[in-house]
Structures are given as structure tokens and as C-alpha cells.
Design a protein around this motif. Sequence first.
Motif, PDB file in Angstrom:
ATOM      1  N   GLN A   1       6.677   9.497  -3.890  1.00 57.10           N
ATOM      2  CA  GLN A   1       6.694   8.253  -3.121  1.00 57.10           C
ATOM      3  C   GLN A   1       5.513   8.103  -2.167  1.00 57.10           C
ATOM      4  O   GLN A   1       5.056   7.010  -1.918  1.00 57.10           O
ATOM      5  N   PHE A   2       5.077   9.236  -1.608  1.00 61.61           N
ATOM      6  CA  PHE A   2       4.137   9.169  -0.498  1.00 61.61           C
ATOM      7  C   PHE A   2       2.790   9.777  -0.884  1.00 61.61           C
ATOM      8  O   PHE A   2       2.734  10.744  -1.657  1.00 61.61           O
ATOM      9  N   ALA A   3       1.721   9.222  -0.288  1.00 67.05           N
ATOM     10  CA  ALA A   3       0.375   9.752  -0.570  1.00 67.05           C
ATOM     11  C   ALA A   3       0.081  10.979   0.277  1.00 67.05           C
ATOM     12  O   ALA A   3      -0.617  11.893  -0.155  1.00 67.05           O
TER      13      ALA A   3
ATOM     14  N   ARG B   1       0.856  -1.195   0.000  1.00 66.27           N
ATOM     15  CA  ARG B   1       0.000   0.000   0.000  1.00 66.27           C
ATOM     16  C   ARG B   1       0.882   1.230   0.000  1.00 66.27           C
ATOM     17  O   ARG B   1       1.948   1.233   0.623  1.00 66.27           O
ATOM     18  N   GLN B   2       0.442   2.289  -0.646  1.00 70.45           N
ATOM     19  CA  GLN B   2       1.309   3.465  -0.718  1.00 70.45           C
ATOM     20  C   GLN B   2       1.570   4.020   0.691  1.00 70.45           C
ATOM     21  O   GLN B   2       0.649   4.173   1.503  1.00 70.45           O
ATOM     22  N   PRO B   3       2.819   4.298   1.004  1.00 72.00           N
ATOM     23  CA  PRO B   3       3.155   4.825   2.329  1.00 72.00           C
ATOM     24  C   PRO B   3       2.863   6.318   2.465  1.00 72.00           C
ATOM     25  O   PRO B   3       2.559   7.016   1.484  1.00 72.00           O
ATOM     26  N   ASP B   4       2.992   6.792   3.678  1.00 71.65           N
ATOM     27  CA  ASP B   4       2.910   8.219   4.015  1.00 71.65           C
ATOM     28  C   ASP B   4       4.184   8.582   4.758  1.00 71.65           C
ATOM     29  O   ASP B   4       4.809   7.729   5.390  1.00 71.65           O
TER      30      ASP B   4
ATOM     31  N   PRO C   1      -7.676   6.656   7.352  1.00 71.45           N
ATOM     32  CA  PRO C   1      -7.740   5.442   6.520  1.00 71.45           C
ATOM     33  C   PRO C   1      -6.381   5.134   5.893  1.00 71.45           C
ATOM     34  O   PRO C   1      -5.584   6.056   5.649  1.00 71.45           O
ATOM     35  N   VAL C   2      -6.114   3.864   5.641  1.00 78.30           N
ATOM     36  CA  VAL C   2      -4.892   3.510   4.918  1.00 78.30           C
ATOM     37  C   VAL C   2      -5.106   3.840   3.447  1.00 78.30           C
ATOM     38  O   VAL C   2      -6.237   3.955   2.973  1.00 78.30           O
ATOM     39  N   ASN C   3      -4.023   4.013   2.725  1.00 77.26           N
ATOM     40  CA  ASN C   3      -4.135   4.339   1.299  1.00 77.26           C
ATOM     41  C   ASN C   3      -4.548   3.094   0.513  1.00 77.26           C
ATOM     42  O   ASN C   3      -4.084   1.994   0.796  1.00 77.26           O
ATOM     43  N   GLU C   4      -5.391   3.312  -0.483  1.00 72.00           N
ATOM     44  CA  GLU C   4      -5.854   2.187  -1.307  1.00 72.00           C
ATOM     45  C   GLU C   4      -4.873   1.879  -2.439  1.00 72.00           C
ATOM     46  O   GLU C   4      -4.724   0.737  -2.843  1.00 72.00           O
ATOM     47  N   GLN C   5      -4.208   2.917  -2.959  1.00 75.36           N
ATOM     48  CA  GLN C   5      -3.300   2.687  -4.074  1.00 75.36           C
ATOM     49  C   GLN C   5      -2.032   1.987  -3.591  1.00 75.36           C
ATOM     50  O   GLN C   5      -1.740   2.002  -2.394  1.00 75.36           O
ATOM     51  N   THR C   6      -1.288   1.384  -4.501  1.00 80.22           N
ATOM     52  CA  THR C   6      -0.076   0.654  -4.104  1.00 80.22           C
ATOM     53  C   THR C   6       1.152   1.260  -4.786  1.00 80.22           C
ATOM     54  O   THR C   6       1.031   2.033  -5.742  1.00 80.22           O
TER      55      THR C   6
ATOM     56  N   LEU D   1       0.861   1.301   7.281  1.00 79.56           N
ATOM     57  CA  LEU D   1      -0.270   0.925   8.147  1.00 79.56           C
ATOM     58  C   LEU D   1      -0.199   1.553   9.536  1.00 79.56           C
ATOM     59  O   LEU D   1      -1.205   2.015  10.068  1.00 79.56           O
ATOM     60  N   ASN D   2       0.986   1.552  10.139  1.00 81.76           N
ATOM     61  CA  ASN D   2       1.081   1.980  11.541  1.00 81.76           C
ATOM     62  C   ASN D   2       0.776   3.461  11.731  1.00 81.76           C
ATOM     63  O   ASN D   2       0.155   3.851  12.724  1.00 81.76           O
ATOM     64  N   GLY D   3       1.200   4.277  10.803  1.00 82.80           N
ATOM     65  CA  GLY D   3       0.962   5.725  10.907  1.00 82.80           C
ATOM     66  C   GLY D   3      -0.526   6.043  10.849  1.00 82.80           C
ATOM     67  O   GLY D   3      -1.075   6.675  11.770  1.00 82.80           O
ATOM     68  N   PRO D   4      -1.222   5.601   9.785  1.00 74.84           N
ATOM     69  CA  PRO D   4      -2.666   5.828   9.742  1.00 74.84           C
ATOM     70  C   PRO D   4      -3.367   5.237  10.959  1.00 74.84           C
ATOM     71  O   PRO D   4      -4.313   5.834  11.484  1.00 74.84           O
ATOM     72  N   GLY D   5      -2.900   4.090  11.420  1.00 76.11           N
ATOM     73  CA  GLY D   5      -3.498   3.472  12.604  1.00 76.11           C
ATOM     74  C   GLY D   5      -3.399   4.395  13.797  1.00 76.11           C
ATOM     75  O   GLY D   5      -4.366   4.614  14.525  1.00 76.11           O
ATOM     76  N   PHE D   6      -2.252   5.003  13.987  1.00 76.50           N
ATOM     77  CA  PHE D   6      -2.055   5.879  15.135  1.00 76.50           C
ATOM     78  C   PHE D   6      -2.883   7.158  14.991  1.00 76.50           C
ATOM     79  O   PHE D   6      -3.524   7.616  15.942  1.00 76.50           O
TER      80      PHE D   6
END
Length: 350
Positions: free
Chosen positions: A36-38, A11-14, A307-312, A298-303
Amino acid sequence: MNEISETLTIRQPDDWHVHFRDGAMLAAVAGLTARQFARAIVMPNLMPPVTSVAAASAYRERILAALPLGAHFTPLMTCYLTDEADADEVGRGFAEGAYAAVKYYPAHATTHSAQGVTAVGCVTKVFERMQEIGMPLLIHGEVTDPDVDIFDREAVFIERTLAPLLADFPALKVVLEHVTTADAVDFVRAQDGRLGATVTAHHLMINRNALLVGGIRPHLYCLPVAKRERHRLALRGATTSGEASFFLGTDSAPHALDAKETDCGCAGIFTAASALELYAGVFAEDGALDQLEAFASLNGPGFYGLPVNEQTVTLARRPWTVPDTVPVAGSQPVKPFLAGEIVDWRMVED
Ligand code: DOR
Ligand code: ZN
């Protein structure tokens, strides 16, 4: 992961901590992060700092205008905390979506932090409001006490400031930014998820010897300064484990060449040209590529409760050479981390 072709799609990172600056520097660097990042948490330490909702909104517009055509990228803005900050204004910015978080620089801890917080006691009203509304507090965790050795400033901050702060504001969501020590890793783990931590690529890759052995390397100087090898290994352990409290924050901090290569050089390492690829190399070296998505996406959006990014994005083991410099209109260029050196992983088109 496909072991045979050595590619990895995640999944695309942030990027949960980045410096874009303004003007020509912003124009030079924003596209590198957006490649690189969404999303990215954008630091507010401009001159003057971003201390109002209006300033954050105007800065956000300038960032969007600096992106390459067709970029899909969301800047998440932060409020620079000062002793004078008003809880209502901070709360309004969060409610309106103008601010994603507040950034707390201890006054004089780092670049453009002169207007930072002089004592937690000055901002208790703001912290009370933030914990009521669930607004995250992002902390540059170093004491500024001249009697404390620079290599101990993070550990001492945790003991003197962060631990009491977490106790006094038990519902406040806090991120300890750019952790550099085993002390920080242990402390974050002990908080059971209410304290997050960002980890930079450079702190996973260099220790303090890299700055000082065989000559002084101004482009490897940042704050918090890189520590001993045992600390770097502790950071790698926490990061490559995929543990939920640790997430990606590059702290990419561009300074023009002449501001780094001088008598009194600025703190900051510029990793935006290769950030995700550097992290991929770290995870690959530790045999942990299967945890990269957790750490980066995943961990950043979780914190943050986003929502996590849908694109990869897809990374391939395809060595490439980091450019010597990144040009900046009307000023000296910026020198990227590992300029002229080979990085093994490369983001490729999906
Ligand atoms: O090395 C750093 N550079 N650390 C910071 O905390 C600030 C940053 C900057 O803005 O250059
Ligand atoms: Zn920073």
C-alpha cells in the motif's frame, strides 16, 4: 474522484509509523505494508532496541530482504532514544541517511520501552543537536506516573512534558505519535505547524467501549488506549479536514495470537493487512474522500521535508473480507484488526 464508479486515485501514501518486528514476523508483515505504501517510518523497539547507526542499517537490510520480489518500498529508519544516547552518533546517522528520525519512548510507557528515556534532562544534548540539524523527534506521548489514570496519560504528558519541551527547544521538529485525544488535537493545532501528529486508522474507528462492552477484546488493546467517543470524533475532525499537521501513521503493531490472548496481553493493533482501505472508509463515511490524499500522501512528506510520491494508487468501493489470521512461520499467527469482517474499500491495480 469518480463518483459514478466510486473509485479514487491518489498519489501513493506513506505510513509514518509502523512496527515490522524482526525475523519471521517481519517476513509475514512487511509485504502487507509495501503493498500500500511507498515509504514507512519503521519503529526501533526491537529486542534489543535499535540504538546505533550500525543496528539501523542492518535492520534496514533485513527489511529489504523480507519484501516480496519487485516491491518498491523504502523503509525510513529510526533511532531508539536512551538516556545514554550520544549526540554525535545520532547526528552522524541522520547525516548519512541511516536515520530519518529519533523515537522517544518514556521508559516503561509501552511494548519494549524499558530502555527508553527516564527524564528529558538526560537527553538535552541530543535534542540540541537534533534541532541544529533539523532531525525530527517522534514521541510516544504518555506519562508513566502510576498515579495518573491510563485514560489521562496523553493529556498529562502534553502538559507536563511536551509543552515544556517545545518551549525549551523552539526549533526542534516534533511529531506527537498516534494521538488519541481532543486535548492532543487542540494542542497540535495551537503550535502552528511545528508539531505534527500521526493518527491511526483504529483510533478513528473505535472508542474505549469497543474494548470493554460485551466482553474484553484483547485485539483492540493498544497504547495509547482508545478513549471516549468525543475524543474519537475530535480525531476524525482533524484528520478528515486535511489539515497539514495531521498525517497517516498506522501504528500497525503485530503480536502473535498467544501474546494477545493471555493473562497479560501485549498492547498493539495489527492493521497492516487493510490500513489504507480502513482510512478510505473513514473519509468516505465523513464525506471527505477529497481530503484523503492530503492526509495520506501530502502532509507527511510536507512535514518531513521529503518529496511526495510520483506514483499513484487507486481505491475502489469493492467490499472484501479481512482474513481471520495472517500466518507467521514457526509461531502462532497474527490476528488483523476487523478479522473476518467486511471492509468497503479496496486498493486495486492502477
Ligand atoms: O499498542 C502499541 N503497540 N503501542 C505502542 O506504543 C507500541 C506498540 C508495539 O510495539 O507493540
Ligand atoms: Zn507504535
